[in-house]
Design a protein around this motif. Sequence first.
Motif, mmCIF file in Angstrom:
data_model
loop_
_atom_site.group_PDB
_atom_site.id
_atom_site.type_symbol
_atom_site.label_atom_id
_atom_site.label_comp_id
_atom_site.label_asym_id
_atom_site.label_seq_id
_atom_site.Cartn_x
_atom_site.Cartn_y
_atom_site.Cartn_z
ATOM 1 N N PRO A 1 -6.888 -5.748 17.019
ATOM 2 C CA PRO A 1 -7.540 -5.838 15.700
ATOM 3 C C PRO A 1 -7.090 -4.704 14.780
ATOM 4 C CG PRO A 1 -9.136 -6.221 17.449
ATOM 5 C CD PRO A 1 -7.871 -5.784 18.121
ATOM 6 N N GLY A 2 -6.731 -5.065 13.567
ATOM 7 C CA GLY A 2 -6.295 -4.068 12.599
ATOM 8 C C GLY A 2 -4.834 -3.685 12.700
ATOM 9 N N LYS A 3 -4.105 -4.293 13.650
ATOM 10 C CA LYS A 3 -2.694 -3.951 13.839
ATOM 11 C C LYS A 3 -1.835 -5.213 13.873
ATOM 12 C CE LYS A 3 -3.764 0.379 16.191
ATOM 13 N NZ LYS A 3 -3.420 1.192 14.994
ATOM 14 N N ASP B 1 9.975 -0.106 8.089
ATOM 15 C CA ASP B 1 10.409 -0.469 6.739
ATOM 16 C C ASP B 1 11.142 -1.810 6.745
ATOM 17 O OD1 ASP B 1 9.334 1.840 5.689
ATOM 18 O OD2 ASP B 1 11.227 2.960 5.756
ATOM 19 N N VAL B 2 11.894 -2.066 7.820
ATOM 20 C CA VAL B 2 12.644 -3.322 7.923
ATOM 21 C C VAL B 2 11.695 -4.517 7.995
ATOM 22 C CG1 VAL B 2 14.144 -4.699 9.419
ATOM 23 C CG2 VAL B 2 14.712 -2.309 8.945
ATOM 24 N N ILE B 3 10.640 -4.416 8.806
ATOM 25 C CA ILE B 3 9.732 -5.564 8.918
ATOM 26 C C ILE B 3 8.918 -5.748 7.638
ATOM 27 C CG2 ILE B 3 9.621 -5.463 11.436
ATOM 28 C CD1 ILE B 3 6.814 -4.211 11.149
ATOM 29 N N GLU C 1 0.407 -7.067 5.186
ATOM 30 C CA GLU C 1 1.194 -5.911 4.747
ATOM 31 C C GLU C 1 0.453 -4.589 4.939
ATOM 32 O OE1 GLU C 1 3.325 -4.010 0.765
ATOM 33 O OE2 GLU C 1 2.467 -6.026 0.685
ATOM 34 N N HIS C 2 -0.821 -4.527 4.573
ATOM 35 C CA HIS C 2 -1.531 -3.246 4.644
ATOM 36 C C HIS C 2 -1.680 -2.768 6.088
ATOM 37 C CE1 HIS C 2 -4.747 -6.163 5.366
ATOM 38 N NE2 HIS C 2 -5.497 -5.182 5.838
ATOM 39 N N GLU C 3 -1.751 -3.698 7.041
ATOM 40 C CA GLU C 3 -1.837 -3.300 8.443
ATOM 41 C C GLU C 3 -0.461 -2.946 9.002
ATOM 42 O OE1 GLU C 3 -5.888 -5.747 9.675
ATOM 43 O OE2 GLU C 3 -3.960 -6.398 10.500
#
Length: 448
Positions: free
Chosen positions: A65-67, A147-149, A187-189
């Motif tokens: 969760p959260g990741k 950064d790539v993902i 994105e934020h996670e």
Amino acid sequence: MAHRIFTLIAILFWSTSHVGAMEVPENLSQFELDNGLKIIVIENHRAPIVNHTLWYDVGASDDPPGKSGLTHFVEHLMFEGTKNTEAGEFDNRIKLMGGFNNAFTNQEGSGYTVEVSTEYLEQVMELEADRMVNLTFKPELVLRERDVILEERKQRVDSSPSSLLREQLSATLFQNHPYGIPTIGWEHEMRSLTLEDAKSFYKKYYHPKNATLVVSGDVYPDQVLELAKKYYGHLESPDDFEKRPKLLEPPHMAERRVLFRDPRVSAEYVFRKYYVPTEIASDEENLAAIAVMVEVLGGSGITSVLGEKLTVEEKIATYTGAGFIGDVTRPVVINMYVVPAQGVSLEEAEAKMDEVIAGFLEEGVDKDHLDRIKKQIKYSRIYAQDDAKNAAMEYGHGFVNGLTVEQTAAWTGQLLNTDEESVMEAAEILLSKNNSVTGWLLKEVTEQ
């Protein structure tokens, strides 16, 4: 948008089930090493080529969760060097062999596939066994791959209004199951994923007990087993490893709708997802009937029911389609879409789609159409058997979805045994919109 969401190959390989106790094909052998690594060997001696695909039973549904996106992140890091290789060396060595390699993550599993001339099988096995346990996780490379993902998400999802709509539809459809979270992650996670997240995830899931090796092509079972013992046999698995519990969806009690507006939209369309309740989808005969029903209704272009009615006869749609994904061990979702012709509103397109569905439920399936679909399934299966990669994908997908080799082998027979009555019983799923979410992709008009 592709004209068809899922092809017959998808029916054959991406969703696997079984009927009765069909025998395992004569060219298939199974082994298990003492450390828990499962091995499937599929012989095909038509060409001196071998496909080596290593499957891990860990997918986006396992992201903590959260990741979200962590499974996919670790997949990328598998190419960033081990104690014995440098970053990028895996790809370069496969290229020097004249081979092809790829990796992929879905909701249920992760796979690493290599196809080379048979003479290089031992080298491939040595490389894969090395990165199963020896990743180095250099901090600068981990940050670079994060950064790539993030960039991959921008290119594949954020830059595409269609992808964003489908992402929102899945998030709306699933109320409890992790399938509502995108495989690539939010994105934020993704931005918060750390080196320690990746290392602990890798240590937990990347080991022989949680993996299946599928080797398909110009090989012999004893040859593969000997090499597997040499390179994988000494690797250890944790004693306390436990797989995740399976989550279930609660009953869906209300129809849902999503209106997604974006100024970049070039073609507006209607897209609907139906969730098939577990008590229906977990029955093998029901699932086969669903697969065939979807193909008849919208899976074969303008020769399907939707295509013939809306594109050919009434000419109110430029494209239509339907497909499904899932199997007896995981959520099943039916997808359907209509791209209206110029001058036809989304409201009218949706109403016409519902009209065709209602007509199909009332009139039933045309026997000649059903026979044609089943014949296509039969011969698509025959052609696919000649491809080493297809065979590795088929049985690997079955593994990560919790199916046995016997279940996977029996799926085609189950499809071919489907009759008109079972197809129409499956179509009754479409009667309840409470199990659905309907999306409209709209072009947002901005003021100049």
